[in-house]
Scaffold this motif. Structure first.
Motif, PDB file in Angstrom:
ATOM      1  N   PRO A  79      77.929 118.452 -16.491  1.00 57.58           N
ATOM      2  CA  PRO A  79      77.253 117.199 -16.128  1.00 57.58           C
ATOM      3  C   PRO A  79      78.218 116.145 -15.595  1.00 57.58           C
ATOM      4  O   PRO A  79      77.894 115.413 -14.657  1.00 57.58           O
ATOM      5  CB  PRO A  79      76.599 116.758 -17.441  1.00 57.58           C
ATOM      6  N   GLU A  80      79.417 116.086 -16.185  1.00 62.76           N
ATOM      7  CA  GLU A  80      80.395 115.090 -15.743  1.00 62.76           C
ATOM      8  C   GLU A  80      80.827 115.340 -14.296  1.00 62.76           C
ATOM      9  O   GLU A  80      81.059 114.394 -13.529  1.00 62.76           O
ATOM     10  CB  GLU A  80      81.624 115.106 -16.661  1.00 62.76           C
ATOM     11  N   ALA A  81      80.926 116.630 -13.922  1.00 58.98           N
ATOM     12  CA  ALA A  81      81.302 116.959 -12.546  1.00 58.98           C
ATOM     13  C   ALA A  81      80.202 116.535 -11.576  1.00 58.98           C
ATOM     14  O   ALA A  81      80.476 115.984 -10.504  1.00 58.98           O
ATOM     15  CB  ALA A  81      81.571 118.458 -12.422  1.00 58.98           C
ATOM     16  N   VAL A  82      78.958 116.788 -11.966  1.00 57.51           N
ATOM     17  CA  VAL A  82      77.828 116.403 -11.106  1.00 57.51           C
ATOM     18  C   VAL A  82      77.784 114.883 -10.948  1.00 57.51           C
ATOM     19  O   VAL A  82      77.604 114.362  -9.836  1.00 57.51           O
ATOM     20  CB  VAL A  82      76.499 116.928 -11.686  1.00 57.51           C
ATOM     21  N   ALA A  83      77.961 114.163 -12.042  1.00 64.12           N
ATOM     22  CA  ALA A  83      77.935 112.699 -11.987  1.00 64.12           C
ATOM     23  C   ALA A  83      79.044 112.171 -11.073  1.00 64.12           C
ATOM     24  O   ALA A  83      78.830 111.231 -10.291  1.00 64.12           O
ATOM     25  CB  ALA A  83      78.080 112.115 -13.391  1.00 64.12           C
ATOM     26  N   THR A  84      80.215 112.789 -11.143  1.00 60.43           N
ATOM     27  CA  THR A  84      81.331 112.357 -10.295  1.00 60.43           C
ATOM     28  C   THR A  84      81.038 112.638  -8.826  1.00 60.43           C
ATOM     29  O   THR A  84      81.351 111.823  -7.947  1.00 60.43           O
ATOM     30  CB  THR A  84      82.627 113.072 -10.728  1.00 60.43           C
ATOM     31  N   ALA A  87      78.703 110.041  -7.549  1.00 63.44           N
ATOM     32  CA  ALA A  87      79.438 108.793  -7.315  1.00 63.44           C
ATOM     33  C   ALA A  87      80.228 108.870  -6.011  1.00 63.44           C
ATOM     34  O   ALA A  87      80.316 107.889  -5.260  1.00 63.44           O
ATOM     35  CB  ALA A  87      80.371 108.510  -8.487  1.00 63.44           C
ATOM     36  N   ALA A  88      80.793 110.052  -5.730  1.00 60.94           N
ATOM     37  CA  ALA A  88      81.547 110.233  -4.480  1.00 60.94           C
ATOM     38  C   ALA A  88      80.630 110.065  -3.271  1.00 60.94           C
ATOM     39  O   ALA A  88      81.026 109.484  -2.254  1.00 60.94           O
ATOM     40  CB  ALA A  88      82.202 111.613  -4.467  1.00 60.94           C
ATOM     41  N   LEU A  89      79.406 110.558  -3.380  1.00 62.76           N
ATOM     42  CA  LEU A  89      78.440 110.388  -2.290  1.00 62.76           C
ATOM     43  C   LEU A  89      78.118 108.909  -2.078  1.00 62.76           C
ATOM     44  O   LEU A  89      78.008 108.441  -0.938  1.00 62.76           O
ATOM     45  CB  LEU A  89      77.155 111.162  -2.599  1.00 62.76           C
ATOM     46  N   ALA A  90      77.966 108.183  -3.183  1.00 60.07           N
ATOM     47  CA  ALA A  90      77.688 106.747  -3.073  1.00 60.07           C
ATOM     48  C   ALA A  90      78.863 106.029  -2.421  1.00 60.07           C
ATOM     49  O   ALA A  90      78.674 105.138  -1.578  1.00 60.07           O
ATOM     50  CB  ALA A  90      77.403 106.163  -4.456  1.00 60.07           C
ATOM     51  N   ARG A 101      68.405 113.523  -3.870  1.00 58.65           N
ATOM     52  CA  ARG A 101      68.109 114.872  -3.371  1.00 58.65           C
ATOM     53  C   ARG A 101      69.271 115.822  -3.661  1.00 58.65           C
ATOM     54  O   ARG A 101      69.061 116.988  -4.006  1.00 58.65           O
ATOM     55  CB  ARG A 101      67.841 114.822  -1.868  1.00 58.65           C
ATOM     56  N   HIS A 102      70.505 115.350  -3.525  1.00 55.14           N
ATOM     57  CA  HIS A 102      71.669 116.183  -3.857  1.00 55.14           C
ATOM     58  C   HIS A 102      71.598 116.639  -5.313  1.00 55.14           C
ATOM     59  O   HIS A 102      71.877 117.809  -5.622  1.00 55.14           O
ATOM     60  CB  HIS A 102      72.965 115.401  -3.617  1.00 55.14           C
ATOM     61  N   ALA A 103      71.240 115.725  -6.201  1.00 54.67           N
ATOM     62  CA  ALA A 103      71.121 116.083  -7.619  1.00 54.67           C
ATOM     63  C   ALA A 103      70.026 117.127  -7.821  1.00 54.67           C
ATOM     64  O   ALA A 103      70.190 118.082  -8.600  1.00 54.67           O
ATOM     65  CB  ALA A 103      70.824 114.832  -8.446  1.00 54.67           C
ATOM     66  N   ALA A 104      68.916 116.961  -7.111  1.00 55.33           N
ATOM     67  CA  ALA A 104      67.813 117.925  -7.214  1.00 55.33           C
ATOM     68  C   ALA A 104      68.242 119.292  -6.685  1.00 55.33           C
ATOM     69  O   ALA A 104      67.857 120.332  -7.239  1.00 55.33           O
ATOM     70  CB  ALA A 104      66.599 117.410  -6.444  1.00 55.33           C
ATOM     71  N   ALA A 105      69.035 119.298  -5.619  1.00 51.71           N
ATOM     72  CA  ALA A 105      69.506 120.563  -5.045  1.00 51.71           C
ATOM     73  C   ALA A 105      70.389 121.317  -6.034  1.00 51.71           C
ATOM     74  O   ALA A 105      70.277 122.539  -6.190  1.00 51.71           O
ATOM     75  CB  ALA A 105      70.277 120.293  -3.752  1.00 51.71           C
ATOM     76  N   ILE A 106      71.260 120.584  -6.710  1.00 49.81           N
ATOM     77  CA  ILE A 106      72.144 121.217  -7.702  1.00 49.81           C
ATOM     78  C   ILE A 106      71.316 121.826  -8.830  1.00 49.81           C
ATOM     79  O   ILE A 106      71.560 122.961  -9.261  1.00 49.81           O
ATOM     80  CB  ILE A 106      73.152 120.184  -8.241  1.00 49.81           C
ATOM     81  N   ILE A 127      74.515 111.935 -15.936  1.00 52.33           N
ATOM     82  CA  ILE A 127      73.931 112.081 -14.597  1.00 52.33           C
ATOM     83  C   ILE A 127      72.861 111.016 -14.374  1.00 52.33           C
ATOM     84  O   ILE A 127      72.858 110.318 -13.352  1.00 52.33           O
ATOM     85  CB  ILE A 127      73.342 113.494 -14.410  1.00 52.33           C
ATOM     86  N   ALA A 128      71.957 110.881 -15.339  1.00 55.32           N
ATOM     87  CA  ALA A 128      70.882 109.890 -15.207  1.00 55.32           C
ATOM     88  C   ALA A 128      71.445 108.477 -15.103  1.00 55.32           C
ATOM     89  O   ALA A 128      70.982 107.667 -14.289  1.00 55.32           O
ATOM     90  CB  ALA A 128      69.930 109.995 -16.397  1.00 55.32           C
ATOM     91  N   ASP A 129      72.455 108.173 -15.906  1.00 57.74           N
ATOM     92  CA  ASP A 129      73.040 106.826 -15.873  1.00 57.74           C
ATOM     93  C   ASP A 129      73.756 106.561 -14.548  1.00 57.74           C
ATOM     94  O   ASP A 129      73.695 105.449 -14.017  1.00 57.74           O
ATOM     95  CB  ASP A 129      74.024 106.646 -17.036  1.00 57.74           C
ATOM     96  N   THR A 130      74.430 107.578 -14.029  1.00 53.44           N
ATOM     97  CA  THR A 130      75.124 107.412 -12.749  1.00 53.44           C
ATOM     98  C   THR A 130      74.119 107.150 -11.631  1.00 53.44           C
ATOM     99  O   THR A 130      74.308 106.252 -10.799  1.00 53.44           O
ATOM    100  CB  THR A 130      75.967 108.663 -12.423  1.00 53.44           C
ATOM    101  N   LEU A 131      73.039 107.924 -11.612  1.00 53.25           N
ATOM    102  CA  LEU A 131      71.998 107.709 -10.599  1.00 53.25           C
ATOM    103  C   LEU A 131      71.377 106.323 -10.733  1.00 53.25           C
ATOM    104  O   LEU A 131      71.139 105.634  -9.727  1.00 53.25           O
ATOM    105  CB  LEU A 131      70.912 108.779 -10.730  1.00 53.25           C
TER     106      LEU A 131
END
Length: 341
Positions: A79-84, A87-90, A101-106, A127-131
């Motif tokens: 989860p930490e990798a996905v959240a990071t 954040a990189a996309l943002a 959508r990227h999160a949904a794809a993963i 993940i939810a908090d990052t989004l």
């Protein structure tokens, strides 16, 4: 229990046993089971629209490459990798809708591989908090939504598509129909010849898939003949060149000016709008695929069209979106300070 009841009960037991045996036999029949498994697989593949699957594939490839560059495991991903990654996309300037959508794809790729999605093994909610943080920050910024192209501006753009060449005729039809039907660029390029029905009053367009109709129930839009932009005439001119053979309505044109049988891409529609916008003095950075749809809603609000009629064409699910266009147009109407300022 009398004799009649005994007979009925016995018949029921036999019928039940026979039905169960028949069902059991059907399930173990090799041919039947193979066909049923194939059908189940086919239905699973149809759960997502083709455009969504293409976007997911691109999103996943980007995430996988990012993980590989950083020696992180993409599947199963922490989860930490996905959240990071989100954040990189943002940080790269991606919109919150794209990041979601990227999160949904993963998550989708994990489920497809038989893994639990990172979002479902994220007890700390990173993940939810990052989004949520990305959305909050982005929505506090001024909107970067593409500007609406008005009917007058579009008329001038159409005039810039001069001549009777294949490209000019096609481009005039795209511009006129895009605004007249409040179409998204993805909807424009997804149209098939079979989706166009000519009627006395104009056209009926069938939109088979859209952003707000992911299940593909289909929606029909009325397009009047028109007196200024004349979308029906523009489309008839294009069909006279293209022909009415089955296939994509708007086709690519090769560098030699020859028609191909391939559908245009949605990005090419955005570039087309920017190119003609620049010809009449609009900043290409401020207009794009959404500008035609926004133009319809802006002009409809200015013409005092009812929300119901606007929604009928735009197919917006949320009235708040339509109200935004109405409020924007009516900002100075009956202004509270008009009588004394």
């Amino acid at each position: 229990m009398n004799a009649v009841e005994d007979a009925a009960a016995a018949t029921g037991r036999v019928a039940g046993t026979t039905a169960a045996a028949t069902t059991s036999t059907a399930l173990v029949q090799p041919g039947g089971l193979v066909d049923e498994i194939a059908a189940a697989r086919s239905y699973r593949q149809k759960a997502k629209a083709a455009n969504t699957l293409r976007a997911y594939a691109s999103d996943w490839n980007q995430f996988e490459a990012w993980c590989n560059e950083r020696s992180l495991e993409p599947l199963p991903a922490r989860p930490e990798a996905v959240a990071t990654w989100l954040a990189a996309l943002a940080m790269a300037g991606k919109a919150d809708s794209t990041i979601t959508r990227h999160a949904a794809a993963i998550a989708w790729y994990h489920r497809r591989a038989g893994e639990v999605a990172p979002q479902h093994r994220d007890p700390r909610g990173v993940i939810a908090d990052t989004l949520a943080g990305i959305r909050r920050e982005q929505r506090s910024r001024p909107s970067a939504r593409k500007a609406a192209i008005t009917a007058a501006q579009l008329k001038a753009m159409i005039a810039e598509a001069e001549g009777e060449g294949t490209r000019a005729i096609r481009d005039r039809a795209i511009l006129a129909l895009g605004l007249a039907a409040a179409l998204r660029r993805s909807e424009l390029v997804a149209l098939q010849v079979a989706d166009v029905a000519e009627v006395n009053e104009g056209l009926k367009l069938t939109i088979r898939h859209s952003k707000t109709d992911q299940e593909g129930a289909g929606q029909v839009i009325a397009v009047p003949t028109g007196k200024e932009l004349r979308p029906v005439k523009r489309l008839e001119d294009w069909l006279a060149v293209r022909g009415r053979a089955a296939g994509p309505l708007f086709l690519q044109i090769d560098p030699q000016g020859q028609l191909t049988r391939n559908a245009m891409s949605d990005r090419s529609v955005a570039r087309l709008i920017q190119r003609y916008g620049a010809k009449i003095g609009l900043d290409p950075e401020t207009v794009g695929g959404h500008s035609l749809r926004a133009g319809f809603l802006t002009e409809a609000a200015r013409s005092k069209a009812s929300l119901a009629k606007m929604q009928e064409v735009s197919r917006q699910k949320k009235l708040e979106v339509l109200l935004g266009y109405v409020r924007s147009v009516a900002l100075f109407e009956d202004h509270a300070g008009e009588g004394f300022l």
